[in-house]
Design a protein around this motif. Structure first.
Motif, PDB file in Angstrom:
ATOM      1  N   LEU A 271       0.808  -1.222   0.000  1.00 35.07           N
ATOM      2  CA  LEU A 271       0.000   0.000   0.000  1.00 35.07           C
ATOM      3  C   LEU A 271       0.843   1.274   0.000  1.00 35.07           C
ATOM      4  N   LYS A 272       2.139   1.109  -0.092  1.00 34.70           N
ATOM      5  CA  LYS A 272       3.035   2.255  -0.082  1.00 34.70           C
ATOM      6  C   LYS A 272       2.695   3.216  -1.218  1.00 34.70           C
ATOM      7  N   GLY A 273       2.575   4.496  -0.873  1.00 28.66           N
ATOM      8  CA  GLY A 273       2.204   5.481  -1.879  1.00 28.66           C
ATOM      9  C   GLY A 273       0.721   5.786  -1.885  1.00 28.66           C
ATOM     10  N   ARG A 274      -0.069   4.865  -1.291  1.00 30.09           N
ATOM     11  CA  ARG A 274      -1.523   5.063  -1.202  1.00 30.09           C
ATOM     12  C   ARG A 274      -1.930   5.456   0.206  1.00 30.09           C
ATOM     13  N   LEU A 275      -1.282   4.845   1.192  1.00 31.68           N
ATOM     14  CA  LEU A 275      -1.500   5.199   2.595  1.00 31.68           C
ATOM     15  C   LEU A 275      -0.302   4.726   3.410  1.00 31.68           C
ATOM     16  N   ASP A 276      -0.184   5.242   4.605  1.00 33.84           N
ATOM     17  CA  ASP A 276       0.977   4.941   5.468  1.00 33.84           C
ATOM     18  C   ASP A 276       0.560   3.907   6.513  1.00 33.84           C
ATOM     19  N   TRP A 277       0.867   2.633   6.260  1.00 29.24           N
ATOM     20  CA  TRP A 277       0.492   1.540   7.154  1.00 29.24           C
ATOM     21  C   TRP A 277       1.679   1.202   8.053  1.00 29.24           C
ATOM     22  N   LYS A 278       1.505   1.394   9.337  1.00 25.83           N
ATOM     23  CA  LYS A 278       2.557   1.124  10.305  1.00 25.83           C
ATOM     24  C   LYS A 278       2.297  -0.193  11.035  1.00 25.83           C
ATOM     25  N   VAL A 279       3.363  -0.806  11.536  1.00 24.41           N
ATOM     26  CA  VAL A 279       3.261  -2.106  12.204  1.00 24.41           C
ATOM     27  C   VAL A 279       3.990  -2.073  13.535  1.00 24.41           C
ATOM     28  N   LEU A 280       3.370  -2.639  14.566  1.00 26.64           N
ATOM     29  CA  LEU A 280       4.024  -2.745  15.872  1.00 26.64           C
ATOM     30  C   LEU A 280       3.594  -4.028  16.572  1.00 26.64           C
ATOM     31  N   ILE A 281       4.431  -4.517  17.453  1.00 24.52           N
ATOM     32  CA  ILE A 281       4.101  -5.661  18.296  1.00 24.52           C
ATOM     33  C   ILE A 281       3.528  -5.081  19.584  1.00 24.52           C
ATOM     34  N   PRO A 282       2.270  -5.382  19.939  1.00 21.92           N
ATOM     35  CA  PRO A 282       1.645  -4.756  21.116  1.00 21.92           C
ATOM     36  C   PRO A 282       2.379  -5.084  22.412  1.00 21.92           C
ATOM     37  N   GLN A 283       2.504  -4.094  23.260  1.00 25.64           N
ATOM     38  CA  GLN A 283       3.168  -4.261  24.537  1.00 25.64           C
ATOM     39  C   GLN A 283       2.397  -5.247  25.418  1.00 25.64           C
ATOM     40  N   GLY A 284       3.140  -6.105  26.101  1.00 31.34           N
ATOM     41  CA  GLY A 284       2.530  -7.052  27.027  1.00 31.34           C
ATOM     42  C   GLY A 284       1.687  -8.122  26.384  1.00 31.34           C
ATOM     43  N   ALA A 285       1.832  -8.307  25.072  1.00 31.19           N
ATOM     44  CA  ALA A 285       1.000  -9.292  24.371  1.00 31.19           C
ATOM     45  C   ALA A 285       1.800  -9.977  23.272  1.00 31.19           C
ATOM     46  N   HIS A 286       2.975 -10.472  23.639  1.00 31.64           N
ATOM     47  CA  HIS A 286       3.839 -11.110  22.651  1.00 31.64           C
ATOM     48  C   HIS A 286       3.408 -12.562  22.410  1.00 31.64           C
ATOM     49  N   TYR A 287       2.814 -12.793  21.254  1.00 27.70           N
ATOM     50  CA  TYR A 287       2.367 -14.147  20.915  1.00 27.70           C
ATOM     51  C   TYR A 287       3.014 -14.564  19.593  1.00 27.70           C
ATOM     52  N   PRO A 288       4.080 -15.377  19.657  1.00 27.25           N
ATOM     53  CA  PRO A 288       4.734 -15.854  18.443  1.00 27.25           C
ATOM     54  C   PRO A 288       4.185 -17.218  18.025  1.00 27.25           C
ATOM     55  N   ALA A 289       4.276 -17.500  16.751  1.00 29.69           N
ATOM     56  CA  ALA A 289       3.834 -18.822  16.268  1.00 29.69           C
ATOM     57  C   ALA A 289       4.432 -19.119  14.909  1.00 29.69           C
ATOM     58  N   TYR A 290       4.583 -20.391  14.634  1.00 28.11           N
ATOM     59  CA  TYR A 290       5.017 -20.883  13.334  1.00 28.11           C
ATOM     60  C   TYR A 290       3.821 -21.461  12.583  1.00 28.11           C
ATOM     61  N   TYR A 291       4.013 -21.660  11.286  1.00 26.33           N
ATOM     62  CA  TYR A 291       3.133 -22.522  10.499  1.00 26.33           C
ATOM     63  C   TYR A 291       3.934 -23.776  10.156  1.00 26.33           C
TER      64      TYR A 291
END
Length: 378
Positions: A271-291
């Motif tokens: 979506l770069k150039g159309r809107l500014d989409w930011k990403v963050l890992i929420p504090q106190g809610a670290h949930y990792p997983a594999y497929y």
């Protein structure tokens, strides 16, 4: 950066501990005078080597995959590269399907020429397919590099790539970004928070609820706060039953998307150039997983299925996943032997700390809660 920790963490063992670790028996090398039954071959070596596997796969000419959206972990480029390299046509069915749908399809289409040859599912669904006898054991050439805690004892499935549950948001519209799940209850997010998939059958959706639980006083043994959070989010009018995706973000239906870190990062790029989409890992809610990857026991194209796995678990394939902002299971090996693409690695969303994983019993218990309670979210 959490990269090395996640892919080598002993916590991975806890996730599917009851069915992991160890080494199974590899079928004997095929006789040069008899045709190879690729459906029964458990390694390329046992079938006569990579050259023999490539020849057999090319003769089959087709590979059928399921539930692989082109923008998911860079699968569009991965599939194109495989076809270009080997001349094998890929038939992609139900690209927006869930992990549950993949397992259900294998069960329902046994012996059908249109059955998917391979699946890519959340770990709990890999175990389900394994227990139902739907998977074929197979070891890729790089098998020894996959930690024993991240592959099935009988070689029927093996982790492929992973990431964290993350929050993506449209920074073009949201000037006070959320940093926690609780922040999403604020009025500024009214009618704009989406989740990627129904948690009852989607690994991404399920992960989102688990992460929300961790961020609201819950734990791996108590996912209920995650359900309660989404109930409240819906009551406030903030949660919308629209799946988070590049399309729904671009249309404005989703201003905040709860999704895997590699998917939110991919949306930002798309979506770069159309809107500014930011990403963050929420504090106190670290949930990792594999497929996890697996080959169907009844694959119509057994050689192509095995060649697909060899491709995915080669440095070339692993770097394609890394390019898609996900963390491939062989990353520690690639860092050590200098086959990793450093530019791709640097672009992956990072988070501090050593990841922790729920146990098999905790995941199973959480699934039951979600199955019985999610309908009440509204």
């Amino acid at each position: 950066m959490w990269v090395r920790h996640m892919l080598m963490a002993a916590g991975g063992a806890a996730t599917i501990a009851a069915t992991m670790a160890g080494c199974g028996t590899v079928a004997g090398t095929a006789s040069k005078s008899s045709p190879v039954d690729w459906a029964a071959v458990t390694s390329a070596q046992a079938g006569g080597g990579m050259a023999a596997l490539v020849k057999a796969a090319k003769a089959e000419g087709t590979l059928t995959v399921i539930a692989l959206p082109p923008n998911w972990a860079n699968y569009g480029e991965i599939m194109a590269a495989f076809t270009k390299k080997y001349g094998i046509k890929i038939v992609s069915v139900n690209p927006e399907g869930s992990s549950a749908a993949e397992v259900s399809t294998l069960k329902q289409m046994q012996g059908n020429s249109r059955e998917p040859d391979v699946i890519d599912v959340a770990p709990q669904f890999a175990v389900e397919a394994q227990q139902q006898g739907l998977l074929a054991p197979y070891r890729v050439a790089s098998w020894s590099g996959i930690p024993s805690a991240e592959k099935a004892k009988d070689s029927t499935w093996y982790y492929d790539y992973g990431g964290y549950v993350s929050i993506g948001y449209n920074a073009s519209l949201i000037h006070q970004p959320p940093t926690t799940f609780k922040d999403l209850l604020q009025p500024q997010f009214h009618g704009g928070v989406g989740l990627d998939g129904n948690p009852t059958d989607s690994g991404a959706g399920f992960g989102g609820v688990f992460a929300a639980a961790l961020g609201n006083g819950g734990s791996f043994s108590n996912i209920a706060p995650g359900i309660q959070f989404f109930k409240k989010l819906a009551q406030e009018g903030n949660y919308v039953p629209v799946f988070s995706s590049a399309a729904t973000i671009a249309s404005g239906q989703v201003r905040v998307g709860i999704d895997w870190s590699y998917l939110n990062a991919a949306y930002a790029q798309a979506l770069k150039g159309r809107l500014d989409w930011k990403v963050l890992i929420p504090q106190g809610a670290h949930y990792p997983a594999y497929y996890a990857q697996a080959i169907s026991k009844y694959a119509p194209h057994p050689a192509a299925a095995r060649l697909w796995e060899e491709f995915l678990y080669s440095p070339e394939g692993q770097n394609f996943w890394l390019k898609g902002y996900s963390l491939p299971v062989l990353l520690p090996v690639m860092i050590k032997d200098h086959t990793v693409n450093k530019a791709y690695l640097a672009a992956v969303p990072s988070v501090s700390g050593t990841p922790k994983f729920p146990t098999t019993s905790e995941v199973a218990a959480a699934e039951q809660v979600v199955l019985h309670e999610w309908a009440s979210v509204g």
